[in-house]
Design a protein around this motif. Structure first.
Motif, PDB file in Angstrom:
ATOM      1  N   GLY A  25       0.808  -1.206   0.000  1.00  6.80           N
ATOM      2  CA  GLY A  25       0.000   0.000   0.000  1.00  6.80           C
ATOM      3  C   GLY A  25       0.845   1.262   0.000  1.00  6.80           C
ATOM      4  N   LEU A  26       1.905   1.269   0.820  1.00  9.16           N
ATOM      5  CA  LEU A  26       2.799   2.419   0.850  1.00  9.16           C
ATOM      6  C   LEU A  26       3.502   2.601  -0.490  1.00  9.16           C
ATOM      7  CD1 LEU A  26       4.100   4.679   2.501  1.00  9.16           C
ATOM      8  CD2 LEU A  26       5.831   3.040   3.253  1.00  9.16           C
ATOM      9  N   PHE A  27       3.920   1.479  -1.099  1.00  5.05           N
ATOM     10  CA  PHE A  27       4.565   1.560  -2.411  1.00  5.05           C
ATOM     11  C   PHE A  27       3.601   2.123  -3.455  1.00  5.05           C
ATOM     12  CE2 PHE A  27       5.422  -0.430  -6.555  1.00  5.05           C
ATOM     13  CZ  PHE A  27       6.691   0.074  -6.804  1.00  5.05           C
ATOM     14  N   ALA A  28       2.335   1.635  -3.420  1.00  4.70           N
ATOM     15  CA  ALA A  28       1.344   2.132  -4.379  1.00  4.70           C
ATOM     16  C   ALA A  28       1.077   3.619  -4.166  1.00  4.70           C
ATOM     17  CB  ALA A  28       0.049   1.333  -4.250  1.00  4.70           C
ATOM     18  N   LEU A  29       1.027   4.055  -2.904  1.00  4.48           N
ATOM     19  CA  LEU A  29       0.790   5.468  -2.617  1.00  4.48           C
ATOM     20  C   LEU A  29       1.935   6.343  -3.112  1.00  4.48           C
ATOM     21  CD1 LEU A  29      -0.966   7.604  -1.226  1.00  4.48           C
ATOM     22  CD2 LEU A  29       0.268   7.122   0.901  1.00  4.48           C
ATOM     23  N   VAL A  30       3.179   5.887  -2.872  1.00  4.92           N
ATOM     24  CA  VAL A  30       4.334   6.658  -3.345  1.00  4.92           C
ATOM     25  C   VAL A  30       4.359   6.717  -4.872  1.00  4.92           C
ATOM     26  CG1 VAL A  30       6.860   6.702  -3.425  1.00  4.92           C
ATOM     27  CG2 VAL A  30       5.686   6.193  -1.276  1.00  4.92           C
ATOM     28  N   THR A  31       4.062   5.570  -5.516  1.00  7.30           N
ATOM     29  CA  THR A  31       4.048   5.532  -6.982  1.00  7.30           C
ATOM     30  C   THR A  31       2.979   6.459  -7.545  1.00  7.30           C
ATOM     31  OG1 THR A  31       4.810   3.237  -6.915  1.00  7.30           O
ATOM     32  CG2 THR A  31       3.817   4.013  -8.972  1.00  7.30           C
ATOM     33  N   PHE A  32       1.783   6.393  -6.976  1.00  7.27           N
ATOM     34  CA  PHE A  32       0.696   7.241  -7.439  1.00  7.27           C
ATOM     35  C   PHE A  32       1.040   8.719  -7.251  1.00  7.27           C
ATOM     36  CE2 PHE A  32      -3.315   9.506  -6.591  1.00  7.27           C
ATOM     37  CZ  PHE A  32      -3.983   9.259  -7.783  1.00  7.27           C
ATOM     38  N   SER A  33       1.617   9.054  -6.105  1.00  3.06           N
ATOM     39  CA  SER A  33       1.997  10.456  -5.862  1.00  3.06           C
ATOM     40  C   SER A  33       3.054  10.923  -6.847  1.00  3.06           C
ATOM     41  CB  SER A  33       2.509  10.606  -4.424  1.00  3.06           C
ATOM     42  OG  SER A  33       1.530  10.210  -3.489  1.00  3.06           O
ATOM     43  N   ALA A  34       4.040  10.062  -7.131  1.00  3.47           N
ATOM     44  CA  ALA A  34       5.090  10.438  -8.078  1.00  3.47           C
ATOM     45  C   ALA A  34       4.515  10.674  -9.467  1.00  3.47           C
ATOM     46  CB  ALA A  34       6.158   9.350  -8.113  1.00  3.47           C
ATOM     47  N   ILE A  35       3.583   9.816  -9.903  1.00  2.00           N
ATOM     48  CA  ILE A  35       2.982   9.982 -11.231  1.00  2.00           C
ATOM     49  C   ILE A  35       2.182  11.281 -11.293  1.00  2.00           C
ATOM     50  CG2 ILE A  35       1.257   9.017 -12.806  1.00  2.00           C
ATOM     51  CD1 ILE A  35       2.135   6.252 -11.919  1.00  2.00           C
ATOM     52  N   VAL A  36       1.451  11.563 -10.198  1.00  2.35           N
ATOM     53  CA  VAL A  36       0.635  12.774 -10.192  1.00  2.35           C
ATOM     54  C   VAL A  36       1.504  14.034 -10.231  1.00  2.35           C
ATOM     55  CG1 VAL A  36      -0.926  14.170  -8.772  1.00  2.35           C
ATOM     56  CG2 VAL A  36      -1.351  11.719  -9.062  1.00  2.35           C
ATOM     57  N   PHE A  37       2.524  14.086  -9.365  1.00  3.40           N
ATOM     58  CA  PHE A  37       3.308  15.319  -9.230  1.00  3.40           C
ATOM     59  C   PHE A  37       4.348  15.494 -10.339  1.00  3.40           C
ATOM     60  CE2 PHE A  37       1.710  14.932  -4.890  1.00  3.40           C
ATOM     61  CZ  PHE A  37       1.285  16.233  -4.660  1.00  3.40           C
ATOM     62  N   TYR A  38       4.842  14.414 -10.901  1.00  4.75           N
ATOM     63  CA  TYR A  38       5.900  14.536 -11.900  1.00  4.75           C
ATOM     64  C   TYR A  38       5.435  14.275 -13.324  1.00  4.75           C
ATOM     65  CZ  TYR A  38       8.988  14.572  -7.867  1.00  4.75           C
ATOM     66  OH  TYR A  38       9.598  14.893  -6.691  1.00  4.75           O
ATOM     67  N   ALA A  39       4.176  13.850 -13.518  1.00  3.31           N
ATOM     68  CA  ALA A  39       3.699  13.591 -14.883  1.00  3.31           C
ATOM     69  C   ALA A  39       2.362  14.280 -15.134  1.00  3.31           C
ATOM     70  CB  ALA A  39       3.575  12.085 -15.118  1.00  3.31           C
ATOM     71  N   LEU A  40       1.355  13.945 -14.344  1.00  5.81           N
ATOM     72  CA  LEU A  40       0.027  14.473 -14.610  1.00  5.81           C
ATOM     73  C   LEU A  40      -0.077  15.960 -14.309  1.00  5.81           C
ATOM     74  CD1 LEU A  40      -2.190  11.571 -13.183  1.00  5.81           C
ATOM     75  CD2 LEU A  40      -1.453  11.968 -15.543  1.00  5.81           C
ATOM     76  N   LEU A  41       0.494  16.404 -13.201  1.00  2.00           N
ATOM     77  CA  LEU A  41       0.381  17.809 -12.838  1.00  2.00           C
ATOM     78  C   LEU A  41       1.067  18.736 -13.845  1.00  2.00           C
ATOM     79  CD1 LEU A  41      -0.838  19.644 -10.737  1.00  2.00           C
ATOM     80  CD2 LEU A  41       1.279  19.480  -9.405  1.00  2.00           C
ATOM     81  N   PRO A  42       2.284  18.452 -14.306  1.00  2.00           N
ATOM     82  CA  PRO A  42       2.886  19.319 -15.336  1.00  2.00           C
ATOM     83  C   PRO A  42       2.077  19.356 -16.622  1.00  2.00           C
ATOM     84  CG  PRO A  42       4.565  17.992 -14.279  1.00  2.00           C
ATOM     85  CD  PRO A  42       3.257  17.468 -13.800  1.00  2.00           C
ATOM     86  N   VAL A  43       1.499  18.191 -17.017  1.00  2.00           N
ATOM     87  CA  VAL A  43       0.683  18.164 -18.239  1.00  2.00           C
ATOM     88  C   VAL A  43      -0.557  19.043 -18.048  1.00  2.00           C
ATOM     89  CG1 VAL A  43      -0.756  16.689 -19.697  1.00  2.00           C
ATOM     90  CG2 VAL A  43       1.514  15.929 -18.995  1.00  2.00           C
ATOM     91  N   ALA A  44      -1.185  18.946 -16.864  1.00  2.00           N
ATOM     92  CA  ALA A  44      -2.367  19.759 -16.595  1.00  2.00           C
ATOM     93  C   ALA A  44      -2.013  21.247 -16.581  1.00  2.00           C
ATOM     94  CB  ALA A  44      -2.984  19.346 -15.259  1.00  2.00           C
ATOM     95  N   GLN A  45      -0.868  21.595 -16.016  1.00  2.00           N
ATOM     96  CA  GLN A  45      -0.458  23.000 -15.994  1.00  2.00           C
ATOM     97  C   GLN A  45      -0.214  23.527 -17.409  1.00  2.00           C
ATOM     98  OE1 GLN A  45       2.958  22.795 -13.439  1.00  2.00           O
ATOM     99  NE2 GLN A  45       1.746  22.993 -11.529  1.00  2.00           N
ATOM    100  N   ARG A  46       0.418  22.722 -18.230  1.00  2.00           N
ATOM    101  CA  ARG A  46       0.679  23.154 -19.608  1.00  2.00           C
ATOM    102  C   ARG A  46      -0.605  23.276 -20.405  1.00  2.00           C
ATOM    103  NH1 ARG A  46       3.925  26.219 -22.492  1.00  2.00           N
ATOM    104  NH2 ARG A  46       3.870  25.641 -24.722  1.00  2.00           N
TER     105      ARG A  46
END
Length: 626
Positions: A25-46
């Motif tokens: 669960g902790l691994f999944a949470l860290v992975t999900f957070s990394a994808i959101v902050f380093y992939a999805l969030l920059p795409v949404a900002q652009r």
């Protein structure tokens, strides 16, 4: 700390499963957070910055075009970019709508125009639109885009991600924890069988190297224990047989003594030889036939009948037939040894009770001997251990009787317990192994298929409402003789002439209503005594169940066991009941107040337990005062 202990599982499987779930669960949470902050969030900002630029540019371009071209520009803008420009204020929709993209869009547009903006939501033709007011030369221009322009579904995506992650985490963790703990569970059960005196089957030596080696070592240890026990038995039997030869020569020598030898001396020598022969015989019996034998369908009541024939001072009241699949020879030896032990140490009567209740029938042997101290209760089951340390044969046996019974009980998966009896003495309990009801038992209840694991069958027909006739005030109270929680008989006839009696029938021990009723009667015990009234509770529970019920709640009322239902029939309380839409037979909660002459003064059926004891106390006081 206590709360944490309640949360953390106690089993190895549970702890391993919890550890894996937390780790994954902790691994999944860290992975999900990394994808959101380093992939999805920059795409949404652009994306939001591009949309803000297009909307501002579109509004300014519209103002620079001639009026004749503006309508065509609006149409092309709506068709190609899904952006609309309007001078009128849109009709706002007050419904809250979750759309995380809007926060990024508002931030990008505010940076573009240099002031904070507000987004107005509207619904047109079933589609949601988002509008912002832009300042232009002619005033204010509303620029909007539809929800479908972005195409994202954050809530659905989050639900899918969480659902799939939970399934994968739980499934993977359960599989991994099971693979690790299953071999250890098998080892734990096998070790428990060894501790109880059984010989478990060999464990599979498969799996990871460490677990396979552990199973291999356990199998080897178990084999050595079996060989050790077999060698001990063989040695004991061999020595006992070898002692028979010199003993026979001694017997011949005694018989060949001169005629002038003192008869007292000859008698003492013959008695010593017979005692030695008895010791050797018991040692041989201890060394053989202590394993599990063949099980067969046996009537336990008839078996006890055979055992008590010819034995003095035994109280045994035979009940209905009780068939059970058991090793009859082993059970005979166990009960025989226990009876001999009870008769040897008790000068009063020895009682035998048979409790044929599913799933484990039990046989109780009660004596009034000196009893067994708690510290020595396990030691007396060891070979040649005697509480009487003088080794005098006149005051004790050889020390093998209980040991043989204990070993036979272990080998046949029976439970042998020695408990202190209230008032002095010992209660020996032999509880037969729990076995599944034979699936192929015939409907007449008299035969069990030999291939079945076993079952017990009562020959007594089931009770029916036709057998139960309701009693009324003025009727003579039916007499009965039933055992109490200490397996001592209580006769209603003994109470008549001395005290009034309250008989309350209840459905089952340790249930909410029955517990409330028993506690209320217990709380008023002193008042009932002052009214010269005995309070007796009766149900179809066993004596053992009554004892546990009494000790758990500190009850002082007498609890009698009517397992055959004779008293229930006589008092008309065994009737058809309806619970949760289902009809079944059972005890209707009822109370009878009986005077000293044996007449029923009050017969109350369908009793409500709360406050009932107080009502009965008032009736008992009126009876006593009258």
């Amino acid at each position: 700390m206590i709360r944490l202990g309640r949360i953390v599982p106690t089993t190895l499987f549970g702890r391993a499963l919890l550890t894996l779930i937390l780790t994954f669960g902790l691994f999944a949470l860290v992975t999900f957070s990394a994808i959101v902050f380093y992939a999805l969030l920059p795409v949404a900002q652009r994306s939001s910055a591009d949309l803000a630029s297009i909307m501002v540019l579109s509004a300014r371009t519209l103002q620079q075009l001639p009026p004749s071209l503006r309508e065509d520009y609006r149409t092309r803008l709506a068709r190609e970019y899904q952006i609309r420009l309007a001078e009128e204020h849109p009709l706002a929709d007050q419904t809250r709508y979750f759309f995380p993209y809007l926060s990024q869009f508002k931030r990008a547009l505010a940076e573009r125009i240099g002031r904070p903006i507000e987004v107005v939501t509207s619904v047109a033709n079933g589609e949601r639109w988002f509008w912002v007011a832009l300042d232009v030369e002619d005033g204010t221009l509303w620029t909007g885009f539809p929800r479908s322009r972005l195409g994202t579904r954050p809530l659905q995506a989050l639900s899918v991600i969480l659902g799939v992650a939970a399934l994968l985490i739980l499934g993977t963790a359960a599989i991994l924890a099971g693979r690790v703990t299953q071999p250890l569970q098998r080892l734990s059960k096998a070790a428990e069988q060894v501790a109880q005196g059984f010989s478990p089957h060999a464990l599979p030596e498969t799996g990871p190297a460490e677990l396979a080696n552990l199973a291999r070592q356990f199998n080897e240890t178990s084999r050595q224990i079996r060989e050790l026990l077999a060698n001990r038995t063989l040695l004991l039997t061999g020595i006992s047989h070898d002692l028979r030869t010199p003993l026979t020569r001694l017997r011949l020598a005694v018989e060949m003594l001169p005629e002038g030898t003192a008869q007292a001396l000859v008698a003492r020598m013959e008695r010593d030889i017979e005692e030695m022969n008895a010791l050797i015989t018991q040692a041989i019996e201890f060394g053989k036939s202590l394993g599990a034998g063949r099980r067969e369908d046996v009537d336990l009541a008839a078996l006890v009948d055979d055992l008590v024939i010819g034995r003095p001072r035994i109280v045994w009241r035979r009940g209905p037939c009780c068939h059970y699949h058991v090793d009859a020879l082993a059970l005979r030896r166990i009960l025989g040894n226990l009876l001999e032990n009870a008769l040897r140490y008790s000068h009063e009567r020895v009682e035998i009770h048979l409790d044929c209740q599913a799933p484990q029938p039990a046989i109780f042997i009660l004596d009034r001997g000196p009893g067994i101290p708690d510290a020595e209760r396990d030691a007396v089951l060891m070979p040649y251990y005697r509480l009487e340390a003088s080794r005098n044969r006149q005051t004790g046996g050889s020390g093998l009787g209980l040991a043989v019974a204990h070993q036979l009980a272990l080998a046949n998966q029976m439970e042998l317990r020695l408990d202190v009896r209230r008032g002095g003495g010992t209660i020996a309990t032999v509880r037969l192994p729990a076995i599944e009801m034979g699936a192929s038992a015939k409907a007449n209840g008299k035969r069990v298929d030999g291939q079945a694991r076993g079952a017990y069958i009562r020959a007594r027909p089931p009770l029916s409402p036709e057998h139960s006739t309701m009693l009324h005030a003025g009727d003579l109270a039916p007499l009965f003789s039933l055992p109490n929680a200490d397996m001592e008989r209580v006769n209603l006839e003994d109470l008549i002439g001395r005290r009034h009696t309250v008989l309350y029938f209840y459905p089952k021990d340790d249930t909410p209503g029955c517990t409330m009723e028993a506690l209320e009667f217990t709380d008023l015990q002193t008042e009932f005594d002052q009214a010269e009234t005995e309070v007796i509770g009766i149900s179809r529970d066993s004596c053992t169940s009554h004892g546990a019920f009494r000790d758990k709640y500190g009850l002082t009322v007498h609890l009698l066991s009517d397992t055959d239902g004779e008293a229930c029939e006589a008092y008309g309380v065994w009737r058809e009941k309806e619970a949760h839409g289902e009809k079944r037979m059972g005890i209707v909660r009822s109370t009878f107040v009986v005077d000293k002459q044996g007449l029923i003064r009050h017969a109350i059926y369908d009793v409500k337990p709360k406050g009932h004891a107080g009502e009965i106390l008032r009736l008992a006081r009126d009876l006593s005062d009258g």
